[in-house]
Design a protein around this motif. Structure first.
Motif, PDB file in Angstrom:
ATOM      1  N   HIS A  44       0.791  -1.218   0.055  1.00 18.43           N
ATOM      2  CA  HIS A  44       0.146  -0.027  -0.002  1.00 18.43           C
ATOM      3  C   HIS A  44       0.793   1.352   0.119  1.00 18.43           C
ATOM      4  O   HIS A  44       1.722   1.253   0.871  1.00 18.43           O
ATOM      5  CB  HIS A  44      -0.750   0.034   1.137  1.00 18.43           C
ATOM      6  N   LEU A  45       0.636   2.057  -0.979  1.00 20.65           N
ATOM      7  CA  LEU A  45       1.586   3.380  -1.151  1.00 20.65           C
ATOM      8  C   LEU A  45       0.860   4.435  -0.708  1.00 20.65           C
ATOM      9  O   LEU A  45      -0.331   4.602  -1.040  1.00 20.65           O
ATOM     10  CB  LEU A  45       1.869   3.412  -2.562  1.00 20.65           C
ATOM     11  N   GLY A  46       1.477   5.454   0.049  1.00 12.73           N
ATOM     12  CA  GLY A  46       1.027   6.610   0.129  1.00 12.73           C
ATOM     13  C   GLY A  46       1.300   7.610  -1.019  1.00 12.73           C
ATOM     14  O   GLY A  46       2.131   7.113  -1.804  1.00 12.73           O
ATOM     15  N   GLN A  47       0.960   8.943  -1.147  1.00  9.53           N
ATOM     16  CA  GLN A  47       1.642   9.637  -2.169  1.00  9.53           C
ATOM     17  C   GLN A  47       2.768   9.728  -2.026  1.00  9.53           C
ATOM     18  O   GLN A  47       3.346  10.237  -3.290  1.00  9.53           O
ATOM     19  CB  GLN A  47       0.479  10.853  -1.926  1.00  9.53           C
ATOM     20  N   LYS A  48       3.627   9.680  -1.265  1.00  7.08           N
ATOM     21  CA  LYS A  48       4.984   9.847  -1.336  1.00  7.08           C
ATOM     22  C   LYS A  48       5.811   8.883  -1.258  1.00  7.08           C
ATOM     23  O   LYS A  48       6.909   8.900  -1.193  1.00  7.08           O
ATOM     24  CB  LYS A  48       5.345  10.862   0.116  1.00  7.08           C
ATOM     25  N   ASP A  49       5.211   7.585  -1.476  1.00  4.42           N
ATOM     26  CA  ASP A  49       6.016   6.388  -1.118  1.00  4.42           C
ATOM     27  C   ASP A  49       6.181   5.564  -2.483  1.00  4.42           C
ATOM     28  O   ASP A  49       6.501   4.453  -2.607  1.00  4.42           O
ATOM     29  CB  ASP A  49       5.123   5.310  -0.514  1.00  4.42           C
ATOM     30  N   GLY A  50       6.130   6.362  -3.705  1.00  3.50           N
ATOM     31  CA  GLY A  50       6.564   5.936  -5.105  1.00  3.50           C
ATOM     32  C   GLY A  50       5.453   5.715  -6.076  1.00  3.50           C
ATOM     33  O   GLY A  50       4.260   5.959  -5.581  1.00  3.50           O
ATOM     34  N   ASP A  51       5.802   5.120  -7.290  1.00  2.19           N
ATOM     35  CA  ASP A  51       4.902   5.077  -8.254  1.00  2.19           C
ATOM     36  C   ASP A  51       4.211   3.892  -8.386  1.00  2.19           C
ATOM     37  O   ASP A  51       4.992   2.886  -8.366  1.00  2.19           O
ATOM     38  CB  ASP A  51       5.375   5.539  -9.501  1.00  2.19           C
ATOM     39  N   PRO A  52       3.031   3.633  -8.385  1.00  4.00           N
ATOM     40  CA  PRO A  52       2.464   2.163  -8.751  1.00  4.00           C
ATOM     41  C   PRO A  52       3.212   1.421  -9.830  1.00  4.00           C
ATOM     42  O   PRO A  52       3.303   0.144  -9.583  1.00  4.00           O
ATOM     43  CB  PRO A  52       0.975   2.512  -8.838  1.00  4.00           C
TER      44      PRO A  52
END
Length: 211
Positions: free
Chosen positions: A88-96
């Motif tokens: 699960h990615l936050g907005q600052k955790d990288g590109d899907p």
């Protein structure tokens, strides 16, 4: 989309402390939530990857035994190391897209989209498997920076096929409007782990059942 054939389901998020008897608590919650709990997110902070992996392994095994997806919060590297079901990615955790390259086509990739249709549509275009909207209510687990409303869930469920996850301060007492608005999953943490997890799961099941 949520309807009589695909009812809203629970997405459990771990407390920050998953040591001690937490594996046993998770097992009890998954047994109580059979058919209702379909995903578990491993969310710990302030530990290195080696320690995080050590803490994750028994929880991952419990999820596998109960056919519940094991999702790692924030870290694509940890998800890859564990062979997790997704990240699960936050907005600052990288590109899907990058996460997909590293984790493979079968990985479940979720993206936090706060209260934004634009961010959610972007995440869908980038290959996310689900989008998370929130917070819908004040949360004791995480400081509330962003808010979302029922209208967003209704619009999303009518216009877009990508599953949505509602998050933020959700309890058995306040969850029904989210289900009726079309949320595919309710992400819950404090409402389950701050008390008797079995009683909490049963209370959610009662409120989330199709009516």
């Amino acid at each position: 989309m949520t309807d009589e054939t695909t009812p809203c389901q629970l997405y459990l998020i771990s407390p920050l402390d998953v040591s001690g008897d937490f594996p046993q608590r998770l097992e009890r919650a998954l047994v109580a939530g059979k058919g209702l709990v379909t995903a578990f997110q491993f969310r710990v902070k302030g530990v290195d990857q080696h320690e995080a992996a050590r803490l994750a392994q028994p929880l991952q095994a419990i999820c596998a035994a109960h056919d519940v997806a094991f999702i790692v919060n924030d870290s694509v590297a940890l998800a890859k190391r564990l062979g997790a079901d997704g990240v699960h990615l936050g907005q600052k955790d990288g590109d899907p897209r990058e996460a997909r390259e590293k984790l493979g086509r079968d990985a479940q990739i979720g993206v936090t989209c706060h209260g934004s249709r634009h961010l959610a549509l972007e995440a869908g275009e980038a290959g996310a498997d689900y989008v998370a909207f929130g917070a819908f209510f004040p949360s004791s687990t995480k400081e509330t920076e962003y808010e979302a409303d029922l209208e967003l869930l209704e619009w999303w469920s009518e216009m877009v096929e990508l599953p949505s996850v509602a998050i933020g301060g959700i309890t058995p007492q306040n969850c029904r409007p989210l289900v009726e608005a079309g949320a595919d999953f309710l992400a819950v943490s404090g409402a389950v782990w701050s008390g008797d997890e079995v009683a909490a799961i049963n209370a959610f099941a009662e409120q989330m059942a199709p009516k």
